[in-house]
Scaffold this motif. Structure first.
Motif, mmCIF file in Angstrom:
data_model
loop_
_atom_site.group_PDB
_atom_site.id
_atom_site.type_symbol
_atom_site.label_atom_id
_atom_site.label_comp_id
_atom_site.label_asym_id
_atom_site.label_seq_id
_atom_site.Cartn_x
_atom_site.Cartn_y
_atom_site.Cartn_z
ATOM 1 N N TYR A 158 0.921 -1.233 0.094
ATOM 2 C CA TYR A 158 0.013 0.068 -0.118
ATOM 3 C C TYR A 158 1.097 1.234 0.107
ATOM 4 C CZ TYR A 158 -4.104 2.674 0.865
ATOM 5 O OH TYR A 158 -5.205 3.519 0.770
ATOM 6 N N ASN A 159 0.537 2.329 -0.365
ATOM 7 C CA ASN A 159 1.243 3.369 -0.651
ATOM 8 C C ASN A 159 1.573 3.895 0.769
ATOM 9 O OD1 ASN A 159 2.593 5.682 -2.329
ATOM 10 N ND2 ASN A 159 0.888 6.781 -1.352
ATOM 11 N N GLY A 160 2.902 3.909 0.851
ATOM 12 C CA GLY A 160 3.602 4.527 2.092
ATOM 13 C C GLY A 160 3.913 3.449 3.316
ATOM 14 N N GLY A 161 3.492 2.106 3.018
ATOM 15 C CA GLY A 161 3.839 1.072 3.801
ATOM 16 C C GLY A 161 3.168 -0.267 3.353
ATOM 17 N N ARG A 162 2.467 -0.796 4.543
ATOM 18 C CA ARG A 162 2.053 -2.104 4.314
ATOM 19 C C ARG A 162 0.675 -2.299 5.137
ATOM 20 N NH1 ARG A 162 4.379 -4.805 0.033
ATOM 21 N NH2 ARG A 162 3.847 -6.848 0.660
ATOM 22 N N LYS A 218 -7.271 -6.173 9.560
ATOM 23 C CA LYS A 218 -6.108 -5.667 9.128
ATOM 24 C C LYS A 218 -5.361 -4.583 9.854
ATOM 25 C CE LYS A 218 -8.379 -2.729 5.729
ATOM 26 N NZ LYS A 218 -8.585 -2.199 4.289
ATOM 27 N N ALA A 219 -4.491 -3.937 9.790
ATOM 28 C CA ALA A 219 -3.711 -3.046 10.408
ATOM 29 C C ALA A 219 -2.675 -2.327 9.462
ATOM 30 C CB ALA A 219 -3.097 -3.267 11.726
ATOM 31 N N PHE A 220 -2.669 -0.946 9.438
ATOM 32 C CA PHE A 220 -1.582 -0.465 8.350
ATOM 33 C C PHE A 220 -0.559 -0.107 9.283
ATOM 34 C CE2 PHE A 220 0.242 3.293 6.605
ATOM 35 C CZ PHE A 220 0.489 2.946 5.398
ATOM 36 N N ILE A 271 1.995 -6.204 15.296
ATOM 37 C CA ILE A 271 2.796 -6.392 14.166
ATOM 38 C C ILE A 271 3.148 -5.024 13.390
ATOM 39 C CG2 ILE A 271 3.449 -7.488 11.922
ATOM 40 C CD1 ILE A 271 1.749 -10.089 13.296
ATOM 41 N N ALA A 272 2.145 -4.178 13.242
ATOM 42 C CA ALA A 272 2.174 -3.147 12.395
ATOM 43 C C ALA A 272 3.008 -1.888 12.834
ATOM 44 C CB ALA A 272 0.887 -2.681 11.835
ATOM 45 N N SER A 278 3.158 6.856 10.544
ATOM 46 C CA SER A 278 2.392 7.181 11.581
ATOM 47 C C SER A 278 2.441 6.380 12.721
ATOM 48 C CB SER A 278 0.738 7.292 11.085
ATOM 49 O OG SER A 278 0.554 6.107 10.863
ATOM 50 N N ASN A 279 3.186 5.080 12.604
ATOM 51 C CA ASN A 279 3.177 4.369 13.752
ATOM 52 C C ASN A 279 4.363 3.592 13.980
ATOM 53 O OD1 ASN A 279 2.710 2.405 11.858
ATOM 54 N ND2 ASN A 279 1.041 1.316 12.560
#
Length: 431
Positions: free
Chosen positions: A269-273, A293-295, A363-364, A299-300
């Motif tokens: 995903y744009n910017g990370g996973r 799901k978690a991004f 995990i994120a 930001s984190n």
């Protein structure tokens, strides 16, 4: 705070644009397996890597006569090329054709082109399985009755020779026909590594997992995980077919097994996973359910892929933390650090105990560091654990410049790393 370990051992704040280090290589072998030497050369894309039972490395990549993805150019030819290493990546054979697409000379839909390979070598035999996209329709233009094929290839001799392709798409598409999202319009198995479980064996083989990107009847993107207990002969949906692992925000995914046996999906995903987990009620019968799901991104203090959406590889390895000799696991995620498709690196995060992966949100967040592997324009990457207990890493890099064809192309570079190389000595591999 996220520690960032560059090749030159410099550091930046976690949300800063990565600074370009001195262009020196990590203490590891480097080999240009598939080369793009001139802008007019036929470009390479999409690396896949496997390690056989006897330690042979098998590297595979698209050889894109068309310069684009499957089906973007009508009757666009794409071949699959491969090379082998018998000495843990120190030397490689010449590049060989695994399958040659026929382009506009193809007698059928199937053999127009083959691309986006994913691969696994069986841990107990000489069998190797490879899946790829095939045909003459792009993912975005697929329909239930006119979509990309899913080509299946086998090697019975550790990757030296390969069978002709078989199309297995209908056996998978049909499993979605009566679901709330079906009939689905298109799908493909994500490139790179098919994962073989080290813990679940049903019948003659340890279980395989692969992750798919699906475009449903509403044109929304979804991720599912498929599993096979007969080394790719039959694939089934993991969990409820009405509950995707990632919905709407889904893109190309990868899959891995966590230390407790639950299944982790990682979606670009744009910017990370995006991450999600499947918890088993019964692993042998594959019964269980997906969590939420978690991004993971800036930001984190997660994995940051600045200004780009690009697929990479995810892997879990047993390690020892050197500070206190504590046994644990390390989670790896590769992707371009950015900005845009540049500076491919490998993030790492310690899994000290089950609390660290109790939920996808855990995990994120709060990854521990990252090794920047290259300072050049670079994109897709994959990895495999070698028999010499080092990480084999295969990635796309504009080593000699870019192709001048529509979608560009790369040299596919191999490097290998000890866990100490990746983590600045904070962890070492636990055999």
């Amino acid at each position: 705070m996220l520690g960032v370990a560059f090749i030159a051992c410099s550091c930046t704040k976690p949300n800063d644009t990565p600074q370009t280090p001195e262009p020196q290589l990590p203490p590891a072998e480097r080999f240009e397996v598939f080369q793009l030497l001139n802008p007019t050369d036929i470009p390479y894309r999409i690396p896949a890597l496997a390690v056989t039972k006897d330690g042979t490395l098998i590297a595979v990549a698209d050889y894109r006569h068309s310069g684009t993805d499957i089906g973007v150019t009508d009757k666009g030819r794409i071949d699959l090329h491969y090379a082998l290493s018998y000495d843990n990546g120190n030397t490689w054979t010449d590049v060989m054709p695994l399958i040659e697409g026929k382009g506009d000379k193809s007698p059928d839909f199937m053999n127009v082109g083959f691309g986006d390979p994913c691969i696994v070598a069986d841990r107990e035999s000489n069998r190797v399985l490879l899946l790829s996209c095939a045909g003459n329709v792009s993912f975005q233009n697929g329909t239930r009755n006119n979509h990309q094929n899913i080509a299946r290839f086998y090697s019975e001799d550790g990757g030296k020779t390969w069978s002709l392709p078989e199309d297995i798409a209908e056996s998978i598409y049909s499993q979605f026909d009566e679901t709330r999202y079906g009939p689905v319009r298109s799908m493909f198995v994500a490139s790179g590594r098919i994962f073989q479980s080290p813990t679940v064996k049903v019948g003659n083989y340890y279980r395989l997992y692969c992750a798919v990107l699906i475009r449903d009847k509403y044109a929304k993107h979804m991720n599912y995980v498929l599993y096979s207990d007969d080394f790719g002969g039959e694939w089934k949906i993991l969990g409820d077919a009405n509950t995707p692992a990632v919905y709407d925000t889904a893109d190309e995914p990868k899959v891995e097994e966590l230390p407790d046996g639950s299944i982790l999906i990682s979606s670009r995903y744009n910017g990370g996973r995006y991450y999600n987990m499947f918890l088993f009620d019964d692993a042998n019968t594959a019964q269980g359910q997906w969590l939420t799901k978690a991004f993971s991104g800036a930001s984190n203090n997660g994995v940051v892929s600045a200004d780009n959406s690009t697929n990479g590889e995810v892997m879990v390895l047993p390690v020892v933390r050197t500070a206190d000799n504590k046994a644990m696991h390390l989670l790896l995620q590769s992707l371009p650090l950015g900005p845009q498709r540049k500076n491919v690196g490998i993030y790492y995060k310690e899994l000290a105990d089950q609390m660290d992966y109790l939920d996808p949100a855990f995990i994120a967040e709060n990854w521990d560091g990252v090794l920047q592997v290259t300072t050049l324009n670079s994109a897709y990457s994959t990895m495999a654990w070698q028999r010499d207990n080092r990480l084999g890493f295969l990635y796309e890099e504009e080593t000699h410049g870019a192709s001048n064809l529509a979608y560009g192309g790369y040299t596919i570079v191999y490097e290998c790393f000890d866990i100490e190389d990746i983590t600045e000595g904070k962890y070492k591999y636990r055999k």
